[in-house]
Design a protein around this motif. Sequence first.
Motif, PDB file in Angstrom:
ATOM      1  N   LYS A  36       0.835  -1.207   0.000  1.00  0.00           N
ATOM      2  CA  LYS A  36       0.000   0.000   0.000  1.00  0.00           C
ATOM      3  C   LYS A  36       0.869   1.257   0.000  1.00  0.00           C
ATOM      4  O   LYS A  36       0.590   2.220  -0.710  1.00  0.00           O
ATOM      5  CB  LYS A  36      -0.923   0.016   1.225  1.00  0.00           C
ATOM      6  CG  LYS A  36      -2.094  -0.903   1.116  1.00  0.00           C
ATOM      7  CD  LYS A  36      -2.999  -0.739   2.309  1.00  0.00           C
ATOM      8  CE  LYS A  36      -4.323  -0.268   1.832  1.00  0.00           C
ATOM      9  NZ  LYS A  36      -5.307  -0.124   2.891  1.00  0.00           N
ATOM     10  N   TYR A  37       1.938   1.237   0.790  1.00  0.00           N
ATOM     11  CA  TYR A  37       2.826   2.398   0.846  1.00  0.00           C
ATOM     12  C   TYR A  37       3.519   2.605  -0.493  1.00  0.00           C
ATOM     13  O   TYR A  37       3.512   3.714  -1.037  1.00  0.00           O
ATOM     14  CB  TYR A  37       3.861   2.224   1.963  1.00  0.00           C
ATOM     15  CG  TYR A  37       4.899   3.316   1.974  1.00  0.00           C
ATOM     16  CD1 TYR A  37       4.581   4.576   2.469  1.00  0.00           C
ATOM     17  CD2 TYR A  37       6.173   3.102   1.483  1.00  0.00           C
ATOM     18  CE1 TYR A  37       5.520   5.596   2.467  1.00  0.00           C
ATOM     19  CE2 TYR A  37       7.119   4.105   1.475  1.00  0.00           C
ATOM     20  CZ  TYR A  37       6.791   5.349   1.975  1.00  0.00           C
ATOM     21  OH  TYR A  37       7.718   6.345   1.965  1.00  0.00           O
ATOM     22  N   GLY A  40       1.121   3.745  -3.212  1.00  0.00           N
ATOM     23  CA  GLY A  40       0.785   5.162  -3.106  1.00  0.00           C
ATOM     24  C   GLY A  40       1.904   6.049  -3.634  1.00  0.00           C
ATOM     25  O   GLY A  40       1.655   7.046  -4.320  1.00  0.00           O
TER      26      GLY A  40
END
Length: 69
Positions: A36-37, A40
């Motif tokens: 997810k990091y 993003g």
Amino acid sequence: MTKLFARFVKDESGATAIEYGLIAALIAIAIIGGAKYVGGEVNAKFNTVGDELKKATPSTGGGTGDTDG
């Protein structure tokens, strides 16, 4: 009966399976968080590049840059 109970108490295969399951769950959580990091960050970088490309492309819609019609 006593031997069966003693063997049941000494059997740790269930505990080992639970430990491996917990380790796998923690690894999965770490992978999901990292993805997810990184996702993003990559998305932000692509948006930046896309915005710069839009600025660098000359408009052909009569000078307004509006292509919706």
